[in-house]
Design an enzyme around this catalytic site. Sequence first.
Site, PDB file in Angstrom:
ATOM      1  N   ASP A  76       0.440 -10.060  -2.361  1.00 31.42           N
ATOM      2  CA  ASP A  76       1.343  -9.048  -2.925  1.00 31.42           C
ATOM      3  C   ASP A  76       2.009  -8.395  -1.712  1.00 31.42           C
ATOM      4  O   ASP A  76       1.379  -7.618  -0.991  1.00 31.42           O
ATOM      5  CB  ASP A  76       0.545  -8.014  -3.731  1.00 31.42           C
ATOM      6  CG  ASP A  76       1.410  -6.825  -4.167  1.00 31.42           C
ATOM      7  OD1 ASP A  76       2.609  -6.794  -3.838  1.00 31.42           O
ATOM      8  OD2 ASP A  76       0.859  -5.919  -4.840  1.00 31.42           O
ATOM      9  N   LYS A 103      11.671  -1.647  -2.789  1.00 32.59           N
ATOM     10  CA  LYS A 103      11.393  -1.028  -1.489  1.00 32.59           C
ATOM     11  C   LYS A 103      12.342  -1.593  -0.430  1.00 32.59           C
ATOM     12  O   LYS A 103      13.179  -0.876   0.109  1.00 32.59           O
ATOM     13  CB  LYS A 103       9.934  -1.240  -1.100  1.00 32.59           C
ATOM     14  CG  LYS A 103       8.994  -0.501  -2.055  1.00 32.59           C
ATOM     15  CD  LYS A 103       7.794  -1.304  -2.367  1.00 32.59           C
ATOM     16  CE  LYS A 103       6.985  -0.861  -3.557  1.00 32.59           C
ATOM     17  NZ  LYS A 103       6.832   0.536  -3.845  1.00 32.59           N
ATOM     18  N   TRP A 121      -3.595  -0.768  -4.379  1.00 31.54           N
ATOM     19  CA  TRP A 121      -2.836  -1.817  -5.060  1.00 31.54           C
ATOM     20  C   TRP A 121      -3.659  -3.065  -5.264  1.00 31.54           C
ATOM     21  O   TRP A 121      -3.611  -3.675  -6.341  1.00 31.54           O
ATOM     22  CB  TRP A 121      -1.515  -2.090  -4.335  1.00 31.54           C
ATOM     23  CG  TRP A 121      -0.583  -0.937  -4.540  1.00 31.54           C
ATOM     24  CD1 TRP A 121      -0.133  -0.063  -3.589  1.00 31.54           C
ATOM     25  CD2 TRP A 121      -0.037  -0.477  -5.786  1.00 31.54           C
ATOM     26  NE1 TRP A 121       0.654   0.893  -4.174  1.00 31.54           N
ATOM     27  CE2 TRP A 121       0.730   0.672  -5.513  1.00 31.54           C
ATOM     28  CE3 TRP A 121      -0.129  -0.912  -7.099  1.00 31.54           C
ATOM     29  CZ2 TRP A 121       1.414   1.382  -6.513  1.00 31.54           C
ATOM     30  CZ3 TRP A 121       0.543  -0.210  -8.091  1.00 31.54           C
ATOM     31  CH2 TRP A 121       1.304   0.918  -7.798  1.00 31.54           C
TER      32      TRP A 121
HETATM   33  N1  PMP Z   1       1.897  -3.531  -5.331  1.00 33.37           N
HETATM   34  C1  PMP Z   1       2.337  -2.799  -4.293  1.00 33.37           C
HETATM   35  C2  PMP Z   1       1.896  -3.167  -2.916  1.00 33.37           C
HETATM   36  C3  PMP Z   1       3.188  -1.721  -4.521  1.00 33.37           C
HETATM   37  O1  PMP Z   1       3.619  -0.970  -3.492  1.00 33.37           O
HETATM   38  C4  PMP Z   1       3.604  -1.414  -5.834  1.00 33.37           C
HETATM   39  C5  PMP Z   1       4.570  -0.278  -6.133  1.00 33.37           C
HETATM   40  N2  PMP Z   1       4.475   0.832  -5.355  1.00 33.37           N
HETATM   41  C6  PMP Z   1       3.115  -2.189  -6.862  1.00 33.37           C
HETATM   42  C7  PMP Z   1       2.266  -3.241  -6.579  1.00 33.37           C
HETATM   43  C8  PMP Z   1       3.508  -1.916  -8.289  1.00 33.37           C
HETATM   44  O2  PMP Z   1       4.825  -2.245  -8.465  1.00 33.37           O
HETATM   45  P1  PMP Z   1       5.610  -1.962  -9.818  1.00 33.37           P
HETATM   46  O3  PMP Z   1       5.506  -0.500 -10.105  1.00 33.37           O
HETATM   47  O4  PMP Z   1       6.990  -2.391  -9.511  1.00 33.37           O
HETATM   48  O5  PMP Z   1       5.004  -2.787 -10.887  1.00 33.37           O
END
Ligand code: PMP
Length: 368
Positions: free
Chosen positions: A175, A199, A101
């Site tokens: 994040d 989540k 991420w």
């Molecule tokens: N950052 C993290 C730490 C995540 O766990 C996720 C989704 N699993 C995201 C970003 C991306 O999120 P989204 O699909 O809602 O844009």
Amino acid sequence: MPRPFNFSAGPATLPEEVLRQAADEMLDWHGSGMSVMEMSHRGKEFISIAQQAEADLRDILAIPSHYKVLFMQGGAIAENAILPMNLSRGARTDYVITGSWSQKSAKEARKYCDVNVAATNEGDHHTRMPAYGSWQLSDDAAYVHVCSNETIHGLEMHELPDLAALGSRAPLVIDCSSHITSRPIDWSRVAVAYGGAQKNIGPAGLTLVIIREDLLGQALPITPSGFNYQTVAEHDSMYNTPPTYAWYLAGLVFQWIKAQREGELTGLAAIEARNVAKASLLYGYIDGSGFYSNKVEKAVRSRMNVPFFLPSDSLNDAFLAGAKERGLLQLKGHKSVGGMRASIYNAMPLAGVQALVDYLKDFAQRHG
Ligand code: PMP
């Protein structure tokens, strides 16, 4: 019939009480004659729902009054672009890579600003945290970005970096999508916290941005108005139509968090204690099993996302089929890592983790 235990990484399991309350209120919210989905976001009913949710979140996370809470859309992936548009001033930024991420965040930010990768654990296949003291921070970064819980690789920062002590004057951006409201946030170290709701907070479609007020008002001219933090803040997150139903459901989850009890502990403290107990039960069993394995350095293992492996991938399908039969759902690991992953967010009760451990034991006995 009890509901199955759902270990999805997100969208993820929600508290059953919250789902029941939402069902009860579906056709007629508090005698208004309307579903929350049917209300104007500018009407008094929805404004009261919105304000209560924000007040409860501020209370749960002890958010200081000089921080704004923005209820946005686009998810954390959109924030990867929205953030540098709002805060980088097109200049230099520092990114720390600890898993998929944060890697995605840095890649997206490169479209808008100069990205310095201050540290990376790629060499360790994202299983260890680069020591904070080893980060190569810039003198002049507009901000430093970290992912405080890597959902795919299962690493969590149990103590956030103190940037001032590391010689940086930059604001820290986290994040925290996959562990927000699972533990307190140290606001003396954090200037911006963002995360998707799907989540620990509610349905997909809502993105929270909690930002120190002095950072507003420096967006690049190309920033879409609906994603300009200052514009969103000035309109109390109603510059455009917000994701009203997701906001409402988040509010129900916040009330659920506040109502939790664990011995003497209440609210977020109770949630955190439960999360610690769940994680130690699961990691404790995995480590002692001699059958399953988790490769992440112990000090930075995530309390929320537990990736683990069977001794051979040839057992994976049988493992997942047996789990499903027992009402243990969505345990398949992320495709980039393989193996299994149990996401044990706030709404997963200790009984769910116990049921998983019981199954792990049985499966290991039959196949060990
Ligand atoms: N950052 C993290 C730490 C995540 O766990 C996720 C989704 N699993 C995201 C970003 C991306 O999120 P989204 O699909 O809602 O844009």
